[in-house]
Design an enzyme around this catalytic site. Structure first.
Site: not given
Length: 291
Positions: A70, A133
């Site tokens: 991701s 993230k």
């Protein structure tokens, strides 16, 4: 005279034998005592080393393995990352081994995170796992994506196309250099169109997100393949932060350890695992910009 001499000799021999036995017993006792002392000292040293290692892991720095793509290509699958635990202070979720015990609420020694930080945290909808993230939206911010461009408080961030990235699997990504309002610059990636068809284009245009107080908005650098605040993740409470990712200390294309494959298969897997080491990623700073 003879009897007296014999008796004297016998007594001397007996005394010598008794002395030798006593000396042996003393030495044996002393040796056992020294061995016991040595063993006790070794155990104390071992326990001290373990305690110091645990305190370093809990309070200062911890290693994390990234299992997904991701954050590709900033972070790849199987990158091993060091994250600093003290960067944002401490909470129940950042203190390893104690996250199941609610010692206190909120954070102690809290420090304010900044836009662009890469953060390891516990997602609210999946508290038994960890996500990594990039922080985009702060409390009170309005965040929206329009045509893949981030708008923060209705201001468009700088986004410049910077070529093509080809993954290890041969997949092509469009590469963009993005600059946040605080000046932090990084690369984001979007799947290149195939036969003119764009992938997951719906995530490039979103509704406006209003970040609540005490919570944060995150995006993955791999925009089309990230479950982030646009989708299921939602906003992340400050309390859920674990560490600030700093640098990659080791990286491989494949994993070696698998408890289900047995010892022989692990041995057979050792060579291809060693050959898959990404030497060019070792000790890479996650905040350096390399074209």
């Amino acid at each position: 005279m003879t009897m007296k001499k014999l008796t004297s000799t016998t007594t001397t021999l007996w005394d010598n034998k008794l002395f030798i036995n006593n000396l042996k017993n003393f030495m044996q006792t002393n040796t056992e005592s020294n061995n016991n002392k040595t063993t006790a000292q070794e155990w104390k040293s071992f326990i001290l080393v373990v305690v110091i290692a645990l305190m370093i892991r809990i309070l200062i720095i911890e290693s994390f393995v990234v299992p997904t793509g991701s954050m590709k290509a900033t972070i790849l699958e199987n990158d091993r990352i060091f994250g600093t635990k003290y960067s944002y202070g401490y909470s129940n979720y950042s203190l390893s081994f104690f996250d199941f015990i609610h010692l206190f609420k909120g954070r102690i020694f809290a420090r304010t995170p900044e836009r662009g930080d890469i953060i390891i945290f516990r997602p609210p909808h999946e508290m038994n796992t960890r996500y990594i993230k990039r922080l985009i939206g702060l409390p009170g911010d309005k965040v929206q994506l329009i045509d893949d461009v981030i708008y923060i408080n209705d201001e468009k961030i700088e986004r410049v196309e910077s070529g093509i990235y080809v993954s290890e699997e041969g997949r092509k990504y469009l590469k963009f250099k993005e600059t946040l309002p605080n000046g932090k610059t990084y690369f984001s990636y979007k799947l290149a169109p195939v036969l003119g068809i764009m992938f997951n284009d719906k995530y490039g245009n979103t509704d406006a997100f209003y970040v609540p107080e005490g919570e944060y908005f995150f995006l993955g650098d791999n925009r089309d393949q990230s479950n982030d605040s646009r989708i299921d993740l939602g906003f992340v409470p400050f309390e859920n932060f674990i560490a600030k990712a700093q640098f990659i200390w080791f990286s491989t294309k494949i994993t070696w350890w698998d408890s289900d494959i047995g010892v022989i298969n692990l041995i057979l897997k050792l060579k291809p695992w060693a050959e898959s080491i990404r030497f060019n990623r070792i000790f890479r700073n996650l905040y350096s910009i390399e074209d």
